[in-house]
Design a protein around this motif. Structure first.
Motif, PDB file in Angstrom:
ATOM      1  N   LEU A 119      27.663  39.699  37.245  1.00  0.00           N
ATOM      2  CA  LEU A 119      27.477  38.842  36.069  1.00  0.00           C
ATOM      3  C   LEU A 119      27.587  37.362  36.419  1.00  0.00           C
ATOM      4  CD1 LEU A 119      29.441  40.789  33.285  1.00  0.00           C
ATOM      5  CD2 LEU A 119      26.983  40.725  33.688  1.00  0.00           C
ATOM      6  N   ASP A 120      27.241  37.014  37.657  1.00  0.00           N
ATOM      7  CA  ASP A 120      27.294  35.610  38.116  1.00  0.00           C
ATOM      8  C   ASP A 120      28.666  34.995  37.860  1.00  0.00           C
ATOM      9  OD1 ASP A 120      24.723  35.559  39.092  1.00  0.00           O
ATOM     10  OD2 ASP A 120      23.854  34.901  37.209  1.00  0.00           O
ATOM     11  N   MET A 121      29.711  35.744  38.153  1.00  0.00           N
ATOM     12  CA  MET A 121      31.067  35.277  37.875  1.00  0.00           C
ATOM     13  C   MET A 121      31.711  34.560  39.055  1.00  0.00           C
ATOM     14  SD  MET A 121      32.839  38.303  35.576  1.00  0.00           S
ATOM     15  CE  MET A 121      32.985  39.406  36.964  1.00  0.00           C
ATOM     16  N   TYR A 122      31.054  34.543  40.232  1.00  0.00           N
ATOM     17  CA  TYR A 122      31.735  34.083  41.428  1.00  0.00           C
ATOM     18  C   TYR A 122      31.032  32.893  42.078  1.00  0.00           C
ATOM     19  CZ  TYR A 122      34.086  38.558  40.923  1.00  0.00           C
ATOM     20  OH  TYR A 122      34.805  39.617  40.440  1.00  0.00           O
ATOM     21  N   SER A 123      31.809  32.134  42.811  1.00  0.00           N
ATOM     22  CA  SER A 123      31.306  31.048  43.652  1.00  0.00           C
ATOM     23  C   SER A 123      32.413  30.681  44.631  1.00  0.00           C
ATOM     24  CB  SER A 123      30.900  29.825  42.815  1.00  0.00           C
ATOM     25  OG  SER A 123      32.036  29.274  42.168  1.00  0.00           O
TER      26      SER A 123
END
Length: 471
Positions: free
Chosen positions: A171-175
């Motif tokens: 869910l595009d939660m990380y960077s």
């Protein structure tokens, strides 16, 4: 606080929670039940469970501690006798936070009374005339004269970005997980050192370029001709594809689930649709690795799994084709074909065994995993997670993808997984979709094989003619 090992069971009237908490004082235990929420605190252990239905503490509820075994057994009464508490074996689902209540969408201000000020007709006419803009006057004139004004749909605004970093993972939660990629020997990274700032479109471009570079038609033709070991792999029966009469997780699997993150995923229908497609690529990679090793992982297993998942190598998850506007559990054959085409391409370009028949067998395994329901899918993901967690580099993909999938799948619908299984099983994959001329290569390989066979026969005939006649 430490989350203890625990298990849950139920009877007609009660739910039993068995908690392993050795060397504690039973007099210090604190138990609280609030509708569906159960909490237990006994230093240094803390447990909070969210059950699907309401419980209550009454005269029949009890808690008993056995110092010899270290188990605390708590029996709670069901608010509705006979109600079935589903998924008590899915520990991560019980540990997840209580679902957030949706805020009311009603009006924030209620007008109780109103009184209009006395305005003269002349002042009212002046105010209305001044309030009309030129655009409003144009619309009124058009309505009176039945003019056809041009209508245009405004373009959607781009997402506001305040940092050059791109997000990725579940869910595009990380960077930030690849900030020091240049100092780590990550062999599967197909994006390069700018992985943290590379936009999604560029990621996909680099992934496709890498697949073209790794494609080797000689390797494919060699495995097509000399396929004795591949045939052995094709005939091996995966244990997880067999029907299970009574499913039960092992103690090791329960321990892994206790270490999973405790999150609530607020995915939109479109995001949910994407997650189902990404799940297919993960299960395909697991199916390939477990089939080629016959469920006996090797030091190369982490590399094999990671190389076959585009969401790992290039942070490029599905969809790989335009997604139809449908329900999250409804899948168009074209998008399923595009998803598996990507997995097929990678299985034909990267690992040791490169066979179309093997890729087809892995797809059949994926359908069988899904048909086994969410418990079987979680078991496959836990085995996949175990392989990645033991690798010094590829463990990061377990953190940003697999851990969250293990939690999210436990809340998925078995009916939805069964529908997806049927769609995957009935899918017709075309070799031409891969784009590497597989049919032509196989034709050439067969012709070479036939010529070699004819040459061998002629040589045998020549040798027989040169032998002396029998006496």
């Amino acid at each position: 606080m430490i989350t203890p090992r625990f298990s849950c069971s139920q009877s007609e009237k009660s739910v039993t929670v068995s908690v392993y908490c050795p060397s504690v004082r039973a007099s210090d235990v604190e138990i609280n039940v609030d509708d569906t929420l159960f909490t237990l605190h006994i230093n240094p252990y803390y447990l909070r469970l969210n059950f699907p239905h309401a419980l209550q503490e009454d005269d029949e509820a009890s808690a008993q501690y056995d110092p010899a075994s270290g188990f605390l057994t708590v029996t709670l009464t069901k608010a509705v006798p006979g109600q079935d508490f589903e998924d008590l074996d899915l520990l991560a689902k019980l540990l997840a936070p209580r679902p957030t209540e949706q805020p009311s969408q009603g009006p924030l201000i209620e007008v109780l009374d109103s009184q209009s000020a006395e305005v003269s007709p002349e002042d009212d006419l002046v105010a209305r005339a001044e309030g009309l803009s030129l655009e409003q006057q144009e619309i009124l004139e058009a309505a009176a004269n039945d003019w056809q004004l041009p209508q245009e749909v405004p373009e959607p605004l781009d997402k506001l970005k305040t940092t050059p970093q791109e997000r990725y993972g579940f869910l595009d939660m990380y960077s930030g997980f690849f900030q020091h990629i240049q100092h780590q020997p990550n062999e599967i990274n197909e994006i390069g050192e700018d992985v943290e700032t590379c936009p999604p479109a560029e990621r996909r471009k680099r992934r496709l370029q890498r697949e073209e570079e790794k494609w080797d038609e000689d390797h494919y033709m060699a495995d097509f001709v000399d396929d004795e070991y591949i045939q052995e792999l094709l005939h091996w029966t995966h244990p997880h594809t067999q029907p299970v009469t009574e499913f039960q997780y092992t103690e090791a699997e329960n321990m892994k689930m206790l270490r999973l993150p405790r999150k609530e995923y607020l995915a939109t229908p479109y995001q949910t649709h994407q997650l189902y497609l990404t799940l297919l690529t993960l299960l395909f990679a697991y199916a390939y690795e477990s089939r080629t090793t016959q469920q006996d992982p090797t030091p190369e297993s982490g590399w094999t799994i990671s190389s076959l998942v585009p969401a790992f190598t290039a942070l490029d998850p599905p969809p790989y084709s335009p997604t139809p506007k449908a329900a999250p559990e409804t899948f168009d054959p074209s998008e399923l074909a595009a998803t598996f085409t990507t997995s097929y391409r990678r299985s034909l370009a990267f690992p040791l065994f490169r066979s179309w028949a093997l890729a087809e067998r892995c797809r059949a395994d994926v359908a069988a995993f899904l048909r086994g329901g969410k418990r079987m899918v979680v078991r496959c993901l836990l085995e996949m997670k175990d392989v990645l967690d033991h690798h010094e580099v590829y463990y990061v993909y377990s953190k940003i993808w697999v851990d969250d999938f293990c939690v999210w799948v436990q809340s998925a619908s078995d009916e939805a997984l069964l529908q997806l299984a049927d769609a995957v099983a009935s899918l017709k994959m075309e070799k031409s979709a891969v784009g590497w001329g597989l049919e032509e290569l196989e034709k050439i390989a067969r012709e070479d094989l036939d010529r070699s066979s004819d040459s061998d026969d002629e040589s045998e005939d020549e040798v027989e003619r040169m032998l002396p006649a029998p006496l």
